[in-house]
Design a protein around this motif. Structure first.
Motif, mmCIF file in Angstrom:
data_model
loop_
_atom_site.group_PDB
_atom_site.id
_atom_site.type_symbol
_atom_site.label_atom_id
_atom_site.label_comp_id
_atom_site.label_asym_id
_atom_site.label_seq_id
_atom_site.Cartn_x
_atom_site.Cartn_y
_atom_site.Cartn_z
ATOM 1 N N LEU A 14 0.820 -1.203 0.000
ATOM 2 C CA LEU A 14 0.000 0.000 0.000
ATOM 3 C C LEU A 14 0.856 1.257 0.000
ATOM 4 O O LEU A 14 0.498 2.265 -0.611
ATOM 5 C CB LEU A 14 -0.921 -0.017 1.214
ATOM 6 C CG LEU A 14 -2.043 1.027 1.246
ATOM 7 C CD1 LEU A 14 -2.953 0.880 0.037
ATOM 8 C CD2 LEU A 14 -2.841 0.904 2.530
ATOM 9 N N SER A 15 1.987 1.195 0.671
ATOM 10 C CA SER A 15 2.906 2.337 0.676
ATOM 11 C C SER A 15 3.379 2.656 -0.732
ATOM 12 O O SER A 15 3.523 3.816 -1.107
ATOM 13 C CB SER A 15 4.095 2.041 1.587
ATOM 14 O OG SER A 15 4.993 3.129 1.596
ATOM 15 N N ASP A 16 3.609 1.621 -1.522
ATOM 16 C CA ASP A 16 4.077 1.813 -2.902
ATOM 17 C C ASP A 16 2.947 2.215 -3.848
ATOM 18 O O ASP A 16 3.122 3.086 -4.702
ATOM 19 C CB ASP A 16 4.718 0.527 -3.431
ATOM 20 C CG ASP A 16 6.025 0.193 -2.730
ATOM 21 O OD1 ASP A 16 6.672 1.123 -2.225
ATOM 22 O OD2 ASP A 16 6.378 -1.001 -2.698
ATOM 23 N N ARG A 17 1.781 1.596 -3.682
ATOM 24 C CA ARG A 17 0.708 1.736 -4.679
ATOM 25 C C ARG A 17 -0.396 2.705 -4.275
ATOM 26 O O ARG A 17 -1.196 3.119 -5.124
ATOM 27 C CB ARG A 17 0.100 0.362 -4.968
ATOM 28 C CG ARG A 17 1.148 -0.656 -5.425
ATOM 29 C CD ARG A 17 0.532 -2.015 -5.673
ATOM 30 N NE ARG A 17 1.568 -3.022 -5.889
ATOM 31 C CZ ARG A 17 1.325 -4.299 -6.157
ATOM 32 N NH1 ARG A 17 0.069 -4.720 -6.263
ATOM 33 N NH2 ARG A 17 2.322 -5.148 -6.325
ATOM 34 N N LYS A 18 -0.492 3.006 -2.996
ATOM 35 C CA LYS A 18 -1.480 3.944 -2.445
ATOM 36 C C LYS A 18 -2.909 3.394 -2.435
ATOM 37 O O LYS A 18 -3.759 3.928 -1.740
ATOM 38 C CB LYS A 18 -1.468 5.287 -3.208
ATOM 39 C CG LYS A 18 -0.092 5.902 -3.365
ATOM 40 C CD LYS A 18 0.628 6.061 -2.034
ATOM 41 C CE LYS A 18 2.012 6.648 -2.216
ATOM 42 N NZ LYS A 18 2.791 6.631 -0.962
ATOM 43 N N ARG A 19 -3.168 2.330 -3.155
ATOM 44 C CA ARG A 19 -4.510 1.740 -3.209
ATOM 45 C C ARG A 19 -4.376 0.254 -3.508
ATOM 46 O O ARG A 19 -3.562 -0.142 -4.346
ATOM 47 C CB ARG A 19 -5.348 2.416 -4.282
ATOM 48 C CG ARG A 19 -6.767 1.902 -4.430
ATOM 49 C CD ARG A 19 -7.490 2.623 -5.550
ATOM 50 N NE ARG A 19 -7.642 4.042 -5.260
ATOM 51 C CZ ARG A 19 -8.658 4.576 -4.592
ATOM 52 N NH1 ARG A 19 -9.641 3.781 -4.150
ATOM 53 N NH2 ARG A 19 -8.721 5.874 -4.360
ATOM 54 N N VAL A 57 -7.309 2.257 0.802
ATOM 55 C CA VAL A 57 -6.387 3.272 0.308
ATOM 56 C C VAL A 57 -5.468 3.658 1.453
ATOM 57 O O VAL A 57 -5.771 3.429 2.629
ATOM 58 C CB VAL A 57 -7.113 4.516 -0.247
ATOM 59 C CG1 VAL A 57 -7.942 4.135 -1.455
ATOM 60 C CG2 VAL A 57 -7.973 5.164 0.829
ATOM 61 N N ALA A 58 -4.342 4.248 1.106
ATOM 62 C CA ALA A 58 -3.352 4.609 2.110
ATOM 63 C C ALA A 58 -3.900 5.662 3.055
ATOM 64 O O ALA A 58 -4.511 6.653 2.638
ATOM 65 C CB ALA A 58 -2.088 5.120 1.425
ATOM 66 N N THR A 60 -3.236 8.491 6.165
ATOM 67 C CA THR A 60 -2.218 9.521 6.359
ATOM 68 C C THR A 60 -1.347 9.184 7.552
ATOM 69 O O THR A 60 -1.266 9.903 8.539
ATOM 70 C CB THR A 60 -2.878 10.899 6.578
ATOM 71 O OG1 THR A 60 -3.814 10.774 7.665
ATOM 72 C CG2 THR A 60 -3.579 11.372 5.334
ATOM 73 N N TYR A 63 4.268 4.460 6.966
ATOM 74 C CA TYR A 63 4.165 3.007 6.895
ATOM 75 C C TYR A 63 5.441 2.324 7.359
ATOM 76 O O TYR A 63 5.898 1.365 6.780
ATOM 77 C CB TYR A 63 3.786 2.580 5.470
ATOM 78 C CG TYR A 63 2.322 2.813 5.239
ATOM 79 C CD1 TYR A 63 1.374 1.899 5.660
ATOM 80 C CD2 TYR A 63 1.889 4.001 4.686
ATOM 81 C CE1 TYR A 63 0.026 2.134 5.500
ATOM 82 C CE2 TYR A 63 0.542 4.243 4.517
ATOM 83 C CZ TYR A 63 -0.385 3.304 4.922
ATOM 84 O OH TYR A 63 -1.718 3.553 4.769
#
Length: 261
Positions: A14-19, A57-58, A60, A63
């Motif tokens: 998720l940190s890489d892709r945001k979703r 989704v990521a 705020t 991570y």
């Protein structure tokens, strides 16, 4: 793969892709969609992700996983490293310990060493730490004197940082600092991910007569953002056999004693 290992992998993705969708995550981890759905729900309850229809989704938040989620990584190796590092401590010493999963195991090993026990009411060991979890765990042991640095707590690592954490170091001496790192190589020395943690770790190192780095092999040859100290400041590295041979050779050439646990 354990639940915490799945959570760790999911948050890294998720940190890489945001979703992430449920189907995508299930395929990546080779588990059922029902398992991923439960993981997403629990992570959302922990406020580490924002749940959406069909995925997450990521949030705020940073991570860099809290210790309770990272503890499953290389657990056996870290326990061996911790036991070897703790064995270097002389009874009656003052030991500085920073935060991290490996150093948490070091603190546990120190507290349970039979030869460090003393008469009731008289501490056989003094631990100076900026890690809330370590202080909390050791304060109930009567033979260990626990000194906390003070400061502002980081939820990602349970470490106290900032100006309120620095004042103590001009008033104490430390026999040995046992520090965990995110990376160690001969070029940058010991490093970690957060500059505030690096500042406190550096003061631990500068206050200590002996500096011991306790790190599993995945950290050797790597560099992180914030520098703690140069390789010349390290006296002993305690690691495991997974550390790259060429990196170990270079570290030994720099004058560091290397112990493989």
């Amino acid at each position: 793969m354990s639940r915490y290992e799945r959570w760790n992998t999911l948050l890294e993705l998720l940190s890489d892709r945001k979703r992430l969708s449920i189907e995508e995550a299930a395929q990546e981890l080779d588990v059922s969609a029902a398992t991923i759905r439960r993981d997403f729900d629990e992570l959302a309850q922990q406020q580490m992700v924002t749940r959406t229809r069909g995925g997450v989704v990521a949030h705020t938040v940073a991570y860099e996983l809290p210790l309770r989620y990272k503890a499953a990584r290389n657990a056996v190796e870290k326990q061996r490293i911790a036991a070897a590092a703790a064995a270097l401590v002389v009874p009656g010493s003052t030991v500085g310990v920073n935060g991290g999963t490996t150093t948490t195991e070091v603190a546990r090993a120190l507290a349970t060493q039979a030869d460090l026990r003393n008469e009731p009411g008289e501490p056989a060991l003094t631990i100076v730490t900026n890690a809330l979890n370590i202080a909390n765990e050791l304060v109930v042991r009567p033979h260990v004197k626990v000194v906390s640095t003070g400061g502002v707590a980081r939820s990602q690592s349970f470490e106290l940082i900032g100006p309120l954490a620095t004042g103590i170091f001009g008033r104490i001496t430390i026999d040995a600092a046992i520090i965990g790192v995110s990376g160690l190589d001969t070029g940058r020395g010991a490093t970690c991910h957060h500059e505030g943690e690096a500042d406190i770790n550096r003061l631990l190192v500068e206050s200590a007569a002996q500096v011991i780095v306790a790190a599993d092999g995945s950290k050797i040859g790597r560099r992180a953002f914030a520098r703690i100290c140069p390789i010349e400041a390290v006296d002993v590295l305690v690691t495991d056999a997974s550390a790259p041979d060429d990196e170990i050779a270079r570290i030994e050439e720099a004058g560091v004693r290397v112990m493989l646990a």
